[in-house]
Design an enzyme around this catalytic site. Structure first.
Site, PDB file in Angstrom:
ATOM      1  N   SER A  22       4.911   4.767  -1.932  1.00 23.84           N
ATOM      2  CA  SER A  22       6.423   4.641  -1.199  1.00 23.84           C
ATOM      3  C   SER A  22       7.338   4.755  -2.169  1.00 23.84           C
ATOM      4  O   SER A  22       7.270   3.817  -3.296  1.00 23.84           O
ATOM      5  CB  SER A  22       6.279   3.605  -0.337  1.00 23.84           C
ATOM      6  OG  SER A  22       5.267   3.219   0.647  1.00 23.84           O
ATOM      7  N   GLN A  42       4.185   1.222  -5.998  1.00 26.19           N
ATOM      8  CA  GLN A  42       3.062   0.674  -6.376  1.00 26.19           C
ATOM      9  C   GLN A  42       2.003   2.061  -6.258  1.00 26.19           C
ATOM     10  O   GLN A  42       1.925   2.597  -5.520  1.00 26.19           O
ATOM     11  CB  GLN A  42       2.606  -0.226  -4.876  1.00 26.19           C
ATOM     12  CG  GLN A  42       1.345  -0.934  -4.764  1.00 26.19           C
ATOM     13  CD  GLN A  42       0.984  -1.346  -3.540  1.00 26.19           C
ATOM     14  OE1 GLN A  42       1.492  -0.966  -2.505  1.00 26.19           O
ATOM     15  NE2 GLN A  42       0.315  -2.437  -3.717  1.00 26.19           N
ATOM     16  N   GLU A  47      -8.418  -3.320  10.068  1.00 24.68           N
ATOM     17  CA  GLU A  47      -9.993  -3.684   9.944  1.00 24.68           C
ATOM     18  C   GLU A  47     -10.378  -4.535   8.689  1.00 24.68           C
ATOM     19  O   GLU A  47     -11.079  -5.341   8.619  1.00 24.68           O
ATOM     20  CB  GLU A  47     -10.753  -2.313  10.055  1.00 24.68           C
ATOM     21  CG  GLU A  47     -10.723  -1.521  11.120  1.00 24.68           C
ATOM     22  CD  GLU A  47      -9.647  -0.872  11.358  1.00 24.68           C
ATOM     23  OE1 GLU A  47      -8.724  -0.555  10.791  1.00 24.68           O
ATOM     24  OE2 GLU A  47      -9.233  -0.901  12.993  1.00 24.68           O
ATOM     25  N   SER A  50      -3.278   3.192  -4.362  1.00 16.91           N
ATOM     26  CA  SER A  50      -4.342   4.211  -3.482  1.00 16.91           C
ATOM     27  C   SER A  50      -4.607   5.746  -4.221  1.00 16.91           C
ATOM     28  O   SER A  50      -3.747   5.942  -4.989  1.00 16.91           O
ATOM     29  CB  SER A  50      -3.642   4.434  -2.256  1.00 16.91           C
ATOM     30  OG  SER A  50      -3.456   3.108  -1.582  1.00 16.91           O
ATOM     31  N   GLU A  94       1.420  -9.085  -1.030  1.00 18.66           N
ATOM     32  CA  GLU A  94       1.737  -8.056  -0.086  1.00 18.66           C
ATOM     33  C   GLU A  94       1.590  -8.436   1.545  1.00 18.66           C
ATOM     34  O   GLU A  94       2.246  -8.265   2.418  1.00 18.66           O
ATOM     35  CB  GLU A  94       1.025  -6.590  -0.191  1.00 18.66           C
ATOM     36  CG  GLU A  94       1.442  -5.345   0.282  1.00 18.66           C
ATOM     37  CD  GLU A  94       0.843  -4.116  -0.285  1.00 18.66           C
ATOM     38  OE1 GLU A  94      -0.122  -4.230  -1.029  1.00 18.66           O
ATOM     39  OE2 GLU A  94       1.268  -3.145   0.125  1.00 18.66           O
TER      40      GLU A  94
HETATM   41  C1  LIG Z   1       3.534   3.028   5.540  1.00 18.70           C
HETATM   42  C2  LIG Z   1       2.570   2.945   4.285  1.00 18.70           C
HETATM   43  C3  LIG Z   1       2.955   2.778   3.244  1.00 18.70           C
HETATM   44  C4  LIG Z   1       1.931   2.809   2.057  1.00 18.70           C
HETATM   45  N1  LIG Z   1       2.558   2.759   0.724  1.00 18.70           N
HETATM   46  C5  LIG Z   1       1.486   2.564  -0.482  1.00 18.70           C
HETATM   47  C6  LIG Z   1       1.996   2.337  -1.520  1.00 18.70           C
HETATM   48  O1  LIG Z   1       3.146   2.161  -1.812  1.00 18.70           O
HETATM   49  N2  LIG Z   1       1.145   2.381  -2.775  1.00 18.70           N
HETATM   50  C7  LIG Z   1      -0.284   2.593  -2.329  1.00 18.70           C
HETATM   51  O2  LIG Z   1      -0.767   2.476  -3.244  1.00 18.70           O
HETATM   52  N3  LIG Z   1      -0.722   2.752  -1.345  1.00 18.70           N
HETATM   53  C8  LIG Z   1       0.055   2.429   0.085  1.00 18.70           C
HETATM   54  N4  LIG Z   1      -0.249   2.755   1.250  1.00 18.70           N
HETATM   55  C9  LIG Z   1      -1.815   3.318   1.319  1.00 18.70           C
HETATM   56  C10 LIG Z   1      -2.651   2.259   2.045  1.00 18.70           C
HETATM   57  O3  LIG Z   1      -2.722   0.900   1.110  1.00 18.70           O
HETATM   58  C11 LIG Z   1      -3.923   2.584   2.469  1.00 18.70           C
HETATM   59  O4  LIG Z   1      -3.557   3.927   3.177  1.00 18.70           O
HETATM   60  C12 LIG Z   1      -4.847   1.973   3.061  1.00 18.70           C
HETATM   61  O5  LIG Z   1      -5.341   0.934   2.170  1.00 18.70           O
HETATM   62  C13 LIG Z   1      -6.011   2.501   3.792  1.00 18.70           C
HETATM   63  O6  LIG Z   1      -6.663   3.502   2.867  1.00 18.70           O
HETATM   64  P1  LIG Z   1      -6.962   4.730   3.516  1.00 18.70           P
HETATM   65  O7  LIG Z   1      -5.809   5.581   3.874  1.00 18.70           O
HETATM   66  O8  LIG Z   1      -7.565   5.636   2.152  1.00 18.70           O
HETATM   67  O9  LIG Z   1      -7.816   4.709   4.510  1.00 18.70           O
HETATM   68  P2  LIG Z   1      -9.632   4.514   4.326  1.00 18.70           P
HETATM   69  O10 LIG Z   1      -9.780   3.359   3.505  1.00 18.70           O
HETATM   70  O11 LIG Z   1     -10.281   6.009   4.060  1.00 18.70           O
HETATM   71  O12 LIG Z   1      -9.800   4.013   5.861  1.00 18.70           O
HETATM   72  C14 LIG Z   1     -10.110   4.998   6.943  1.00 18.70           C
HETATM   73  C15 LIG Z   1     -10.564   3.890   8.188  1.00 18.70           C
HETATM   74  O13 LIG Z   1     -11.806   3.249   7.925  1.00 18.70           O
HETATM   75  C16 LIG Z   1     -11.769   1.968   8.070  1.00 18.70           C
HETATM   76  N5  LIG Z   1     -12.521   1.103   7.279  1.00 18.70           N
HETATM   77  C17 LIG Z   1     -12.620   1.329   5.732  1.00 18.70           C
HETATM   78  N6  LIG Z   1     -13.262   0.400   5.165  1.00 18.70           N
HETATM   79  C18 LIG Z   1     -13.819  -0.354   6.141  1.00 18.70           C
HETATM   80  C19 LIG Z   1     -14.648  -1.449   6.298  1.00 18.70           C
HETATM   81  N7  LIG Z   1     -15.310  -1.796   5.231  1.00 18.70           N
HETATM   82  N8  LIG Z   1     -14.596  -2.186   7.344  1.00 18.70           N
HETATM   83  C20 LIG Z   1     -14.303  -1.772   8.500  1.00 18.70           C
HETATM   84  N9  LIG Z   1     -13.482  -0.621   8.627  1.00 18.70           N
HETATM   85  C21 LIG Z   1     -13.185   0.095   7.615  1.00 18.70           C
HETATM   86  C22 LIG Z   1     -10.111   1.794   7.972  1.00 18.70           C
HETATM   87  O14 LIG Z   1      -9.787   0.372   8.667  1.00 18.70           O
HETATM   88  C23 LIG Z   1      -9.473   2.923   8.496  1.00 18.70           C
HETATM   89  O15 LIG Z   1      -9.456   2.831   9.727  1.00 18.70           O
HETATM   90  C24 LIG Z   1       0.682   2.839   2.413  1.00 18.70           C
HETATM   91  C25 LIG Z   1       0.223   3.205   3.508  1.00 18.70           C
HETATM   92  C26 LIG Z   1       1.227   3.312   4.548  1.00 18.70           C
HETATM   93  C27 LIG Z   1       0.570   3.552   5.912  1.00 18.70           C
END
Ligand SMILES: Cc1cc2nc3c(=O)[nH]c(=O)nc-3n(C[C@H](O)[C@H](O)[C@H](O)COP(=O)(O)OP(=O)(O)OC[C@H]3O[C@@H](n4cnc5c(N)ncnc54)[C@H](O)[C@@H]3O)c2cc1C
Length: 411
Positions: A175, A139, A380, A142, A258
């Site tokens: 992943s 996928q 969240e 991100s 998902e």
């Molecule tokens: C094990 C694992 C597998 C993954 N696999 C994939 C994959 O295969 N492909 C892919 O594309 N992505 C993948 N991801 C990424 C995942 O989808 C993102 O990490 C996730 O959507 C959060 O985005 P971010 O890390 O940019 O955090 P951010 O969006 O920067 O968030 C940081 C913090 O702010 C909080 N926050 C942000 N916006 C809000 C809001 N509006 N209200 C309240 N709180 C908020 C969040 O909850 C978090 O605590 C994976 C992540 C993990 C951990």
């Protein structure tokens, strides 16, 4: 006995379970079946770890339609409703014959999204191969600047005169991208439109020149994550899934699947809490009444989640998953963290010091316990979805939502 067509499948639940069980007993390799019957999990895992044997089995399983039972007959599945498919899943789990986690993106995200949005050619090219385990998918959603606010993605796809697309950008947390054959790619195709309206969705062949996944080492020590660089990647228009600039709607299909899929399989039975209870009995930690109380409550929570997952599948019938999946995903994330902490408390010495190369399972579970509270949308974000779409509360404010993407103020 054949399970080649839905009309061969018995209507009653118990009969369906028996029919699937009988098919598995007839078709599983004899040593696999013997190991299952003997309860020898290690022997089954050894067989499953052999790439040739695994591929051969998934081919047989996929050809029967049992690997993807909800998919339509003729497109790799058996056309079963979600609740009837959960009976199939239960039998596959029982015989340890199910597809591994690595196939989650292909089976749970790619397949259903292609089924809903794909052309006949895309369905014919991809679905049977997915069902038979011949393709690994990743996928590519991100980005460094787009996670929770996924619609803020900035990977760019520009259409050329010959209708193909030129893609440039960077994805992250992908992943298994380093092993994948195909990727689900979202890219910005109209920066003048508001962020949700200028995105297009593609099925990217990961072997295309310019696609470069670089593995990222996690704190578990594994490196299944990647950052994926896309440099002048040429994507044919035939790889576009859904209409130009309507990729957000396509992505919603993927994201709903998902969340629905990240609360565990629709099977009631042995889970992580059972393993911890077994471990507590072995280490003697079970004698501590406070620890025992927490273990029992985690056990009850896990069973309740499993049953709620089955109820969710029954309620969905043949329909698409709904925002209700966010409730289960949130519950699973909370439980996973609770179990991760409990595991280390059962064997506190082992959790802080171990011989090289023999890291205890409890440490692995502890280091991975945050997975479900981040992957597929953070807890969240699930709370936001539940409050808006289940409870009908006002939307999370987003002043940039209706502005052209290229005029937004956040980077
Ligand atoms: C094990 C694992 C597998 C993954 N696999 C994939 C994959 O295969 N492909 C892919 O594309 N992505 C993948 N991801 C990424 C995942 O989808 C993102 O990490 C996730 O959507 C959060 O985005 P971010 O890390 O940019 O955090 P951010 O969006 O920067 O968030 C940081 C913090 O702010 C909080 N926050 C942000 N916006 C809000 C809001 N509006 N209200 C309240 N709180 C908020 C969040 O909850 C978090 O605590 C994976 C992540 C993990 C951990």
């Amino acid at each position: 006995m054949t399970l080649a067509h839905p009309v061969d499948l018995p209507a009653a639940e118990a009969d369906l379970a028996d029919a699937v069980g009988a098919w598995l007993r007839e078709n599983l390799p004899p040593d696999w079946l013997a190991a299952v019957d003997a309860g020898d999990h290690a022997a089954v895992e050894r067989i499953r770890a052999d790439p040739g044997r695994r591929a051969a089995w998934f081919d047989v399983l996929g050809a029967s339609g049992l690997a993807t039972p909800t998919w339509p007959w003729g497109q790799g599945g058996l056309g079963l409703t979600a609740d009837r498919a959960s009976i199939v899943t239960e039998q596959l789990v029982r015989y340890r014959a199910e597809r591994p986690n690595q196939d989650f993106v292909g089976l749970t995200l790619a397949g259903p999204t292609i089924l809903e949005w794909g052309t006949d050619e895309q369905k014919a090219a991809r679905l049977p191969a997915l069902a038979r385990g011949r393709e690994l998918w990743c996928q590519l959603f991100s980005e460094p600047g787009a996670g929770s606010d996924l619609a803020a993605l900035s990977t760019r796809a520009v259409q050329r005169e010959d209708s193909s697309w030129l893609v440039n950008g960077q994805k992250v947390w992908n992943s298994y991208a380093h092993l994948a054959d195909f990727g689900l790619l979202m890219a910005r195709t109209d920066p003048a439109a508001p962020k949700h309206r200028g995105i297009t969705y593609f099925l990217l062949d990961m072997r295309t020149p310019g696609v470069e996944p670089r593995p990222l080492k996690q704190m578990t020590g594994n490196a299944e994550f990647n950052e994926t660089f896309l440099t002048d990647v040429v994507v044919p228009d035939s790889a576009r899934l859904g209409p130009v600039n309507q990729g957000w709607a396509v992505a919603i299909t993927t994201l709903m699947q998902e969340r629905n899929g990240l609360s565990g399989r629709p099977v009631v039975g042995q889970g992580e809490s059972d393993r911890l209870v077994g471990r507590a009995l072995t280490t003697g930690a079970w004698r501590d009444p406070l620890l025992r109380d927490r273990l029992v409550s985690a056990f009850v929570e896990e069973r309740a989640l499993q049953m709620t997952t089955i109820r969710g599948f029954v309620a969905a019938g043949s329909g698409a998953p709904t925002a209700e999946g966010s409730i289960r995903k949130l519950a699973h994330a909370t439980l996973s963290e609770k179990l991760g902490v409990l595991g280390t408390e059962l064997e506190p010495d082992g959790a802080v010091a171990w011989d090289a190369g023999e890291r205890p399972v409890a440490v692995d579970a502890f280091l991975a316990m945050k997975t479900y509270s981040i992957a597929g949308g953070t807890s969240e974000i699930q709370r936001n979805i539940i409050s808006e779409r289940v409870l009908g509360m006002p939307k999370d404010p987003d002043p940039e939502r209706h502005k052209p993407f290229q005029e937004r103020s956040r980077g």
